[in-house]
Design a protein around this motif. Sequence first.
Motif, PDB file in Angstrom:
ATOM      1  N   GLY A   1       0.880  -1.008  -0.034  1.00  0.00           N
ATOM      2  CA  GLY A   1       0.001  -0.007   0.004  1.00  0.00           C
ATOM      3  C   GLY A   1       0.872   1.281   0.008  1.00  0.00           C
ATOM      4  O   GLY A   1       0.464   2.190   0.599  1.00  0.00           O
ATOM      5  N   GLY A   2       1.921   1.277  -0.772  1.00  0.00           N
ATOM      6  CA  GLY A   2       2.970   2.514  -0.767  1.00  0.00           C
ATOM      7  C   GLY A   2       2.468   2.971  -1.961  1.00  0.00           C
ATOM      8  O   GLY A   2       1.300   2.797  -2.580  1.00  0.00           O
ATOM      9  N   LEU A   3       3.332   3.828  -2.728  1.00  0.00           N
ATOM     10  CA  LEU A   3       2.877   4.902  -3.639  1.00  0.00           C
ATOM     11  C   LEU A   3       2.713   3.860  -4.852  1.00  0.00           C
ATOM     12  O   LEU A   3       1.805   4.191  -5.686  1.00  0.00           O
ATOM     13  CB  LEU A   3       4.033   5.659  -4.032  1.00  0.00           C
ATOM     14  CG  LEU A   3       3.936   6.942  -2.751  1.00  0.00           C
ATOM     15  CD1 LEU A   3       5.144   8.086  -3.464  1.00  0.00           C
ATOM     16  CD2 LEU A   3       2.466   7.825  -2.921  1.00  0.00           C
ATOM     17  N   VAL A   4       3.468   2.932  -5.111  1.00  0.00           N
ATOM     18  CA  VAL A   4       3.367   2.073  -6.211  1.00  0.00           C
ATOM     19  C   VAL A   4       2.012   1.335  -6.218  1.00  0.00           C
ATOM     20  O   VAL A   4       1.404   1.153  -7.093  1.00  0.00           O
ATOM     21  CB  VAL A   4       4.714   0.993  -6.389  1.00  0.00           C
ATOM     22  CG1 VAL A   4       4.374   0.129  -7.477  1.00  0.00           C
ATOM     23  CG2 VAL A   4       5.948   1.861  -6.586  1.00  0.00           C
ATOM     24  N   GLY A   5       1.716   0.695  -5.045  1.00  0.00           N
ATOM     25  CA  GLY A   5       0.525  -0.394  -5.157  1.00  0.00           C
ATOM     26  C   GLY A   5      -0.626   0.715  -5.120  1.00  0.00           C
ATOM     27  O   GLY A   5      -1.823   0.367  -5.929  1.00  0.00           O
ATOM     28  N   LEU A   6      -0.792   1.745  -4.498  1.00  0.00           N
ATOM     29  CA  LEU A   6      -1.794   2.536  -4.254  1.00  0.00           C
ATOM     30  C   LEU A   6      -2.097   3.085  -5.860  1.00  0.00           C
ATOM     31  O   LEU A   6      -3.345   3.215  -6.382  1.00  0.00           O
ATOM     32  CB  LEU A   6      -1.763   3.648  -3.485  1.00  0.00           C
ATOM     33  CG  LEU A   6      -1.911   3.354  -2.085  1.00  0.00           C
ATOM     34  CD1 LEU A   6      -1.567   4.364  -0.952  1.00  0.00           C
ATOM     35  CD2 LEU A   6      -3.592   2.949  -2.016  1.00  0.00           C
ATOM     36  N   ALA A   7      -1.172   3.592  -6.639  1.00  0.00           N
ATOM     37  CA  ALA A   7      -1.314   4.089  -7.942  1.00  0.00           C
ATOM     38  C   ALA A   7      -1.864   2.868  -8.847  1.00  0.00           C
ATOM     39  O   ALA A   7      -2.705   3.264  -9.801  1.00  0.00           O
ATOM     40  CB  ALA A   7       0.111   4.458  -8.372  1.00  0.00           C
TER      41      ALA A   7
ATOM     42  N   LEU B   1       0.680  13.667  -1.288  1.00  0.00           N
ATOM     43  CA  LEU B   1       0.112  12.632  -2.458  1.00  0.00           C
ATOM     44  C   LEU B   1      -0.225  11.180  -1.878  1.00  0.00           C
ATOM     45  O   LEU B   1      -1.213  10.582  -2.352  1.00  0.00           O
ATOM     46  CB  LEU B   1       1.513  12.311  -3.269  1.00  0.00           C
ATOM     47  CG  LEU B   1       1.455  11.012  -4.287  1.00  0.00           C
ATOM     48  CD1 LEU B   1       0.215  11.529  -5.269  1.00  0.00           C
ATOM     49  CD2 LEU B   1       2.718  11.106  -4.950  1.00  0.00           C
ATOM     50  N   MET B   2       0.423  10.794  -0.821  1.00  0.00           N
ATOM     51  CA  MET B   2       0.237   9.469  -0.255  1.00  0.00           C
ATOM     52  C   MET B   2      -1.289   9.760   0.384  1.00  0.00           C
ATOM     53  O   MET B   2      -2.270   8.665   0.290  1.00  0.00           O
ATOM     54  CB  MET B   2       1.363   9.152   0.767  1.00  0.00           C
ATOM     55  CG  MET B   2       0.985   7.757   1.444  1.00  0.00           C
ATOM     56  SD  MET B   2       1.515   6.363   0.353  1.00  0.00           S
ATOM     57  CE  MET B   2       1.586   4.994   1.552  1.00  0.00           C
ATOM     58  N   ARG B   3      -1.686  10.568   0.997  1.00  0.00           N
ATOM     59  CA  ARG B   3      -2.879  10.696   1.607  1.00  0.00           C
ATOM     60  C   ARG B   3      -4.031  11.017   0.712  1.00  0.00           C
ATOM     61  O   ARG B   3      -4.927  10.327   0.902  1.00  0.00           O
ATOM     62  CB  ARG B   3      -2.708  12.375   2.373  1.00  0.00           C
ATOM     63  CG  ARG B   3      -4.032  12.576   3.207  1.00  0.00           C
ATOM     64  CD  ARG B   3      -3.949  14.033   3.867  1.00  0.00           C
ATOM     65  NE  ARG B   3      -5.314  14.463   4.041  1.00  0.00           N
ATOM     66  CZ  ARG B   3      -5.665  15.558   4.473  1.00  0.00           C
ATOM     67  NH1 ARG B   3      -4.542  16.608   4.467  1.00  0.00           N
ATOM     68  NH2 ARG B   3      -6.441  16.156   4.730  1.00  0.00           N
ATOM     69  N   ALA B   4      -3.848  11.819  -0.286  1.00  0.00           N
ATOM     70  CA  ALA B   4      -4.593  11.743  -1.413  1.00  0.00           C
ATOM     71  C   ALA B   4      -5.116  10.484  -2.089  1.00  0.00           C
ATOM     72  O   ALA B   4      -6.187   9.943  -2.401  1.00  0.00           O
ATOM     73  CB  ALA B   4      -4.118  12.797  -2.564  1.00  0.00           C
ATOM     74  N   MET B   5      -4.038   9.583  -2.315  1.00  0.00           N
ATOM     75  CA  MET B   5      -4.295   8.498  -2.987  1.00  0.00           C
ATOM     76  C   MET B   5      -5.010   7.534  -2.143  1.00  0.00           C
ATOM     77  O   MET B   5      -5.813   6.792  -2.455  1.00  0.00           O
ATOM     78  CB  MET B   5      -2.891   7.797  -3.429  1.00  0.00           C
ATOM     79  CG  MET B   5      -2.118   8.337  -4.465  1.00  0.00           C
ATOM     80  SD  MET B   5      -0.236   8.079  -4.961  1.00  0.00           S
ATOM     81  CE  MET B   5      -0.885   6.244  -5.657  1.00  0.00           C
ATOM     82  N   VAL B   6      -4.620   7.505  -0.812  1.00  0.00           N
ATOM     83  CA  VAL B   6      -5.279   6.532   0.073  1.00  0.00           C
ATOM     84  C   VAL B   6      -6.897   7.019   0.319  1.00  0.00           C
ATOM     85  O   VAL B   6      -7.547   6.094   0.162  1.00  0.00           O
ATOM     86  CB  VAL B   6      -4.894   6.566   1.582  1.00  0.00           C
ATOM     87  CG1 VAL B   6      -5.773   6.151   2.543  1.00  0.00           C
ATOM     88  CG2 VAL B   6      -3.350   5.740   1.603  1.00  0.00           C
ATOM     89  N   GLN B   7      -7.035   8.279   0.488  1.00  0.00           N
ATOM     90  CA  GLN B   7      -8.380   8.654   0.296  1.00  0.00           C
ATOM     91  C   GLN B   7      -9.057   8.547  -1.032  1.00  0.00           C
ATOM     92  O   GLN B   7     -10.506   7.954  -0.659  1.00  0.00           O
ATOM     93  CB  GLN B   7      -8.504  10.127   0.541  1.00  0.00           C
ATOM     94  CG  GLN B   7      -9.909  11.016   0.901  1.00  0.00           C
ATOM     95  CD  GLN B   7      -9.966  12.383   1.252  1.00  0.00           C
ATOM     96  OE1 GLN B   7      -9.208  12.936   2.006  1.00  0.00           O
ATOM     97  NE2 GLN B   7     -10.827  12.967   0.715  1.00  0.00           N
TER      98      GLN B   7
END
Length: 374
Positions: free
Chosen positions: A19-25, A168-174
């Motif tokens: 669930g980092g930037l790669v996985g969330l993207a 960026l991380m926060r926006a992607m999770v949301q």
Amino acid sequence: MSAAAKPGSVKAEVTVVGGGLVGLAVALGLQDQGLNVAVVDEGDIALRASRGNFGLVWVQGKGDTCPEYARLSRLSAKLWQDFANGLAEHTGIDVQLSQIGGLYICLTEQELEQRRIMLEAMRDEQQGDYPFEVLDHDALKAKVPEIGPTVAGATHSPMDGHVNPLLLMRAMVQRFTDRNGQLITTGPVTKIESNPGRFVVHSGDQVIESSRVVLAAGLGNRDLAPQVGLSAPVSPNRGQVLIAERVKHFLDYPTGHVRQTGEGTIQCGDSKEDVGLDTGTTTDVMATIAHRAITMFPLLAKVRLIRSWGALRVMTPDGYPIYQQSEQYPGAFLVTCHSGVTLAAAHAGPIAEWIASGVADPSLSLETFHADRF
């Protein structure tokens, strides 16, 4: 909005491990394709490069020995503005994307000449379509008046930019959870059962079933990939980061070693250390980073350091990504790289489309990025 998964079994069309930037993207891109997605994340104990990086959307110099990677980086940079706009529209979070270009500052004439030669070779490889300029000291000072008097110059590329990686991380999770994505943080994945058309992922007391699985677990991919007939020869490489106090705005452009954030703080870094899984900091490396930053921008000599940290890059033997679908277990995909910010827009776009359809756009040349090359 999805709630934390309860102990038991979860079903999804695709399970993304990491669930980092790669996985969330990738997960956001799969949601764009209309798929129900579960993201399994280790949680706050993870060795997470996504919260320790420099926030660069960087193109110049990337892929100097791999034209396919150079093209992929540039493609992602072109997709970034729409990606950021989409996040802002749906979450209200501005990730502070700026793409007015980036500077790679060279302290010596020799360093500047080597940089010029490399970028000219890359431009030739791209049939002339690779914009950059070489700035001597005076030309650089015209762009950045605070540059140090001994700095030789810089290369400037209009393709580069930067973002706030925490926002960026926060926006992607949301965005992911707002679309009913299932975010499961029950600990590391301990086992993946692979059967034709069905994968069962075990994480703590949670079992996740899906017809496809994407391994985007960074350094964890090394142990997980063989369970689905793949190979991920990744290793950690530590980078230390310094954060200095807010100062009056003086730096419009991101650089490879120093950038000024949207809040005015100064971020310095770019060390590279092979120290295993040690995320600590050392005074000698921090001193080297600080000395280079002060040489570039003498005004920083009187600025107070407020925090520092170490984070681990996810590196393959040649530094380039791995994108591959398992031949033994079709439906299992490996996605690993060390440029999770730069490549986020591509991961949410053409890479997610490849995973959703099982067919890659030939222009991506994904066969270049198979682990078989090692």
